[in-house]
Design a protein around this motif. Structure first.
Motif, short mmCIF file in Angstrom:
data_model
loop_
_atom_site.label_atom_id
_atom_site.label_comp_id
_atom_site.label_asym_id
_atom_site.label_seq_id
_atom_site.Cartn_x
_atom_site.Cartn_y
_atom_site.Cartn_z
N ALA A 8 0.82 -1.22 0.00
CA ALA A 8 0.00 0.00 0.00
C ALA A 8 0.85 1.26 0.00
O ALA A 8 0.55 2.23 -0.71
N THR A 9 1.93 1.31 0.77
CA THR A 9 2.75 2.52 0.84
C THR A 9 3.40 2.83 -0.50
O THR A 9 3.45 3.99 -0.91
N HIS A 12 0.64 4.12 -2.88
CA HIS A 12 0.25 5.50 -2.55
C HIS A 12 1.26 6.50 -3.09
O HIS A 12 0.90 7.56 -3.61
N TYR A 72 -5.58 2.98 -9.48
CA TYR A 72 -4.99 2.68 -8.17
C TYR A 72 -5.68 1.47 -7.54
O TYR A 72 -5.02 0.56 -7.03
N ASN A 73 -7.01 1.45 -7.56
CA ASN A 73 -7.75 0.34 -6.97
C ASN A 73 -7.41 -0.98 -7.65
O ASN A 73 -7.32 -2.02 -6.99
N ARG A 112 -4.02 -2.06 -6.37
CA ARG A 112 -4.14 -2.44 -4.95
C ARG A 112 -4.80 -3.80 -4.80
O ARG A 112 -4.31 -4.67 -4.07
N ASP A 113 -5.93 -4.00 -5.50
CA ASP A 113 -6.66 -5.26 -5.38
C ASP A 113 -5.85 -6.42 -5.94
O ASP A 113 -5.89 -7.54 -5.41
N ARG A 165 -3.34 -7.42 -3.29
CA ARG A 165 -3.96 -8.18 -2.20
C ARG A 165 -4.29 -9.60 -2.63
O ARG A 165 -4.07 -10.56 -1.87
#
Length: 405
Positions: free
Chosen positions: A276-277, A280, A293-294, A297-298, A301
């Motif tokens: 995450a960092t 960002h 971004y999502n 990120r997804d 994960r």
């Protein structure tokens, strides 16, 4: 004299109407095709970026189009560009220009009627080519035609001067080299390396656009490998820490998918990781959309769960089908999997449905649980148990039976 056969779009009645309108005011030869469409036809590639250049000023261009009954839109009039619209097809028409002043990000220009001056303010020789409506090619620099025929991408004139006019040309050099060059030009590369800190002053939006355009090319690896080997990537992606000259994840993913966003994931994964960092920091600098971004990120994960050998159904339930597919590409990149193996997994994934949690708050209340916050907590706990037991119906039945008793 060099002639090229025009593409269907270049020779269309609509295109000829635009040429006729401008030449009615500026005389024969006052308008020419420029850049990409000319370059591509010479190199045996499909014509793209159907742009026009004219000796007329923007005001004269508007007046000429109006006189011919052609609608115009001042899409970039401040920069010399008027868009003509004929039968729904747009034509960007830019007045010939020469630079008066530059600061590394934008230029102050004045209009000219001199084709050679317009050519000299462009970036690469093979982009400074023009053609008339009959297909005759014009090469004001005397080097563009030879470079296009040889598959060579070089800065016009003094490379460092061209770069100082606009530091985005560093990234454009690598993009055009990936798309058109048989090999990266050493002198141009040296200039890019010498002035690489100029990238730091560019806007994130411009860097992001160049990244995605380069990643969308069929074979972009050599360009990124060169940027990595010569220390440019830390100026492109914040927090870049990849081992010098090593981009193994990107190398594999390029052979698996032509989606530039999946390739971007592999690039970011290679250089800074998908924590995450790191994401960002990239979003802040590169101005990613929230959607992009999502997605990254997804995918990160889902990749973590995949590394724990979590079932695909669990990945899809928690992060969605797209994130699961993205994670499979990234996992394949880590493991060096071949396209056939990935295609097999993707086909298997298509046959899986995303599970639906079968319990609602009303079901718990009906079995005796008092209405209130406890219902939500119980639902969440039951859902977690259900997921951890691979969506077992028996877990649901046992919980509901316990409540009823």
């Amino acid at each position: 004299m060099t002639m090229i056969p025009l593409s269907e779009d270049m020779a269309s009645a609509a295109t000829r109407a635009v040429f006729a309108a401008l030449e009615a005011k500026g005389g024969k030869g006052c308008v020419r095709f420029v850049g990409g469409c000319v370059r591509n036809l010479i190199m045996g590639k499909p014509a793209s970026d159907l742009d026009l250049s004219t000796q007329l000023s923007p005001d004269e261009t508007e007046a000429a189009l109006a006189a011919a009954g052609i609608r115009s839109v001042p899409t970039g009039k401040a920069y010399g560009t008027i868009t003509a619209v004929v039968d729904g097809a747009p034509y960007e028409i830019t007045s010939l220009r020469e630079d008066v002043e530059t600061d590394g990000r934008r230029a102050v220009v004045t209009y000219t009627t001199d084709w050679a001056k317009d050519a000299l303010r462009r970036d690469f020789y093979l982009n400074a080519l023009y053609a008339d409506i009959d297909g005759q090619v014009y090469d004001p620099t005397g080097k563009g035609l030879a470079d296009a025929q040889a598959g060579r991408v070089r800065f016009i004139g003094e490379a460092e001067q061209r770069i100082r006019e606009d530091y985005l040309r560093i990234l454009r050099f690598f993009r055009f080299s990936a798309g058109y060059a048989r090999e990266i030009d050493p002198a141009s590369l040296a200039a890019c390396v010498a002035l690489k800190t100029g990238i730091d002053g560019l806007s994130g939006e411009r860097i992001q656009q160049e990244l995605l355009k380069t990643l969308a090319l069929p074979q972009p690896l050599a360009a990124f490998a060169a940027m990595q080997a010569h220390g440019l990537m830390p100026h492109v992606v914040p927090g870049w820490q990849a081992e010098e000259g090593k981009l193994p994840e990107l190398a594999v993913v390029i052979g698996l998918s032509d989606d530039p966003e999946i390739r971007l994931m592999a690039l970011i994964d290679s250089g800074v990781g998908l924590a995450a960092t790191a994401l960002h920091a990239c979003q802040t600098r590169l101005k990613w959309s929230q959607r992009l971004y999502n997605r990254l990120r997804d995918a990160g994960r889902a990749l973590d769960l995949l590394a724990e050998n979590a079932p695909f159904a669990r990945l899809m339930y928690l992060h969605g089908r797209q994130a699961t597919e993205d994670a499979i590409y990234l996992a394949a990149a880590h493991q060096g999997k071949e396209a056939a193996a990935v295609a097999y997994v993707m086909r298997m994934l298509q046959g899986l449905e995303i599970p639906v949690f079968p319990v609602k708050g009303a079901d718990l209340i009906a079995r005796g649980l008092p209405a209130g916050p406890e219902v939500g907590r119980a639902l969440k706990q039951l859902e977690t148990e259900w997921i951890n037991h691979d969506f077992s119906q028996s877990v649901i039945e046992a919980a509901l039976d316990a409540l009823a008793k």
